[in-house]
Design an enzyme around this catalytic site. Structure first.
Site, mmCIF file in Angstrom:
data_model
loop_
_atom_site.group_PDB
_atom_site.id
_atom_site.type_symbol
_atom_site.label_atom_id
_atom_site.label_comp_id
_atom_site.label_asym_id
_atom_site.label_seq_id
_atom_site.Cartn_x
_atom_site.Cartn_y
_atom_site.Cartn_z
ATOM 1 N N HIS A 66 0.839 -1.212 0.000
ATOM 2 C CA HIS A 66 0.000 0.000 0.000
ATOM 3 C C HIS A 66 0.864 1.248 0.000
ATOM 4 O O HIS A 66 0.404 2.333 -0.317
ATOM 5 C CB HIS A 66 -0.968 -0.001 1.188
ATOM 6 C CG HIS A 66 -0.303 0.186 2.511
ATOM 7 N ND1 HIS A 66 0.408 -0.819 3.116
ATOM 8 C CD2 HIS A 66 -0.214 1.262 3.334
ATOM 9 C CE1 HIS A 66 0.899 -0.372 4.265
ATOM 10 N NE2 HIS A 66 0.532 0.887 4.405
ATOM 11 N N ARG A 67 2.113 1.112 0.402
ATOM 12 C CA ARG A 67 3.109 2.177 0.270
ATOM 13 C C ARG A 67 4.364 1.541 -0.322
ATOM 14 O O ARG A 67 4.628 0.360 -0.091
ATOM 15 C CB ARG A 67 3.480 2.755 1.634
ATOM 16 C CG ARG A 67 2.304 3.365 2.382
ATOM 17 C CD ARG A 67 2.453 4.873 2.457
ATOM 18 N NE ARG A 67 1.448 5.460 3.329
ATOM 19 C CZ ARG A 67 0.434 6.185 2.886
ATOM 20 N NH1 ARG A 67 0.269 6.382 1.597
ATOM 21 N NH2 ARG A 67 -0.432 6.716 3.729
ATOM 22 N N LYS A 107 9.440 -9.179 4.851
ATOM 23 C CA LYS A 107 10.409 -9.896 5.690
ATOM 24 C C LYS A 107 11.094 -10.955 4.859
ATOM 25 O O LYS A 107 10.520 -11.477 3.890
ATOM 26 C CB LYS A 107 9.690 -10.573 6.858
ATOM 27 C CG LYS A 107 10.602 -10.959 8.000
ATOM 28 C CD LYS A 107 11.084 -9.718 8.732
ATOM 29 C CE LYS A 107 11.378 -9.930 10.157
ATOM 30 N NZ LYS A 107 11.282 -8.685 10.913
#
Ligand code: GLU
Length: 471
Positions: A66-67, A107
């Site tokens: 989303h970013r 991650k």
């Protein structure tokens, strides 16, 4: 993997379920927020020192885009598995949102224990991993930016960054990795950042009167007793800063056992001893117990699990005596243990808030790399001259002169480390205010963890609903 018969990812899902009733987020958007966007599994060969080839297993998971970029560490651990990586990537999305770091969550993991390999072999693993990630478009300053995590540090980031730069002609290529040594484009204060954030977060909790009143805890960190599980980078720095802030560190553990001293352990002394000896079995200024779980069950004010996930579970939560648990590691309590301890009245400061100092300072490093300038370089001298002018003007008007020491104090320039710590402190304090407000608004019935998830989901939701979708 959790020992409570649900996976780590399922536990994170459980927290979202609990938060879901309290968020300002349309149901369909929540489905997108909780979905793992993409995960890649890698198997690549490296040449060992003896000439044989070993296949190394690794993953990178991008939970949320989303970013951009998405962001998160790369851990080196034999116990790593794809479910764990996905769960940790999801925690990164919520963590970043909580502390207003404008990144998605990611991650990575490499299924090796670095101490079982030579330095040259670890270097080859890091370089080949970077090459594989670059080939798959899974790394880049605007795509996905790795950082240190459990089992990795500056050394690994330096090798990864060097490899990335050799493969890229982007101007901003230094920003593809954070947690680099300062000489390689890193930022001062990054190594200590997670521990510093943990200490600041705990100190601030001990200042929140309404919260402390509800949990029946006395105000102020001074002389509070602390037990730390894990003496790696995060455990060591958390212990060091908590001690500096006036708390008494009474127990520290690592894989070889636990050191206990009710009068307080000299954290730096123990750290130097362990660095020289390789372990603290022979440390004389405290009692050594070969049982490294003893630390979890200590009579103390604050327990700080700073090792791995799933340390306090269905099987041992009832042995914990601490009044406050500060989660420096990611996911040290299973969902079951967390709920039980909350019901028992334990104040749990959740990982997605408390260990966000690392990614916050990674963000500062990324900004520094993109800006191609050290913080404070442009305004430092002007700022100092302005302050000197004000001091001499006050002297002229009042007829009183400040002594040299006071002038030095008031004109001291903020070096990069001071600026980083100041930005980190501001971030931790603001984020805590927001989650405590939600906790209080729900009359303390939603614990701080779920309050944190509510806040994070609301923020990510706004990124989607106010930004729209690419159709
Ligand atoms: N590995 C750290 C974490 O779990 C830092 C991540 C980063 O700096 O990107 O938050």
């Amino acid at each position: 993997m959790s020992s409570d018969h649900i996976s780590f990812s399922e536990q994170v899902e459980k927290y979202i379920d609990l938060a879901a009733d309290h968020v300002n987020c349309p149901k369909d958007i929540l489905q997108q927020i909780r979905a793992n966007n993409s995960t890649v599994g890698l198997n690549f060969p490296i040449k060992k020192d003896d000439g044989t080839v070993e296949v190394i297993q690794a993953w990178r998971s991008q939970h949320s885009n989303h970013r951009s970029p998405c962001k998160g560490g790369i851990r080196f651990s034999e116990a790593a598995n794809v479910d764990e990586v996905k769960a940790l990537a999801a925690l990164m999305s919520y963590k970043c949102a909580l502390v207003d770091v404008p990144f998605g969550g990611a991650k990575g993991a490499v299924k090796v224990e670095t101490r079982k390999y030579s330095d040259n072999e670890v270097e080859r693993i890091c370089r080949r991993l970077t090459f594989e990630l670059k080939k798959k478009n899974y790394i880049g300053p605007g795509i996905d930016v790795p950082a240190p995590d459990y089992g990795s540090g500056e050394r690994e980031m330096a090798w990864m960054s060097d490899t990335y730069r050799s493969l890229s002609d982007e101007l901003d290529c230094l920003a593809a990795i954070t947690g680099k040594p300062v000489t390689q484009g890193g930022i001062r204060g990054r190594t200590e950042a997670t521990g510093r954030g943990v200490a600041v977060g705990i100190r601030e909790v001990f200042e929140k009167e309404s919260l402390l009143k509800h949990y029946g805890i006395e105000k102020g960190l001074k002389n509070k007793t602390i037990a730390i599980q894990g003496f790696g980078n995060v455990g060591y720095h958390s212990a060091l800063f908590l001690q500096e802030m006036g708390a008494r560190v009474v127990a520290i553990s690592d894989y070889e056992g636990t050191i206990i001293n009710d009068d307080g352990i000299d954290v730096e002394d123990l750290y130097q001893f362990r660095k020289e000896q390789g372990n603290f079995k022979e440390y004389q200024k405290g009692r050594f117990s070969p049982d490294n779980s003893e630390v979890l069950y200590m009579e103390c004010d604050v327990l700080v699990p700073a090792a791995l996930e799933s340390q306090i579970t269905k099987d041992n939560w009832d042995k914990v005596k601490a009044k406050v648990i500060g989660e420096a590691a990611n996911g040290p309590l299973t969902a079951f243990a967390s709920t039980k301890l909350f019901e028992k009245g334990v104040l749990i400061i959740p990982d997605i808030y408390l260990n966000a100092g690392g990614v916050t300072v990674s963000y500062f490093e990324w900004v520094k790399n993109i800006a191609h300038i050290r913080f404070g370089r442009i305004d430092k001298r002007l700022d100092m001259t302005n302050r000197l002018d004000i001091i001499s003007l006050i002297g002229e008007v009042t007829g009183k002169k400040l002594d040299e020491e006071a002038v030095r104090k008031h004109t001291k320039d903020g070096d990069e480390r001071d600026l980083v710590f100041s930005g980190l402190e501001e971030t931790m304090i603001n984020a805590l205010d927001e989650i405590v407000e939600i906790h209080e608004k729900h009359e303390f019935k939603l614990d701080l963890r779920i309050s944190s998830f509510v806040n994070a989901i609301n923020k990510i939701s706004r990124a989607y609903t106010e930004g729209g979708f690419f159709p």
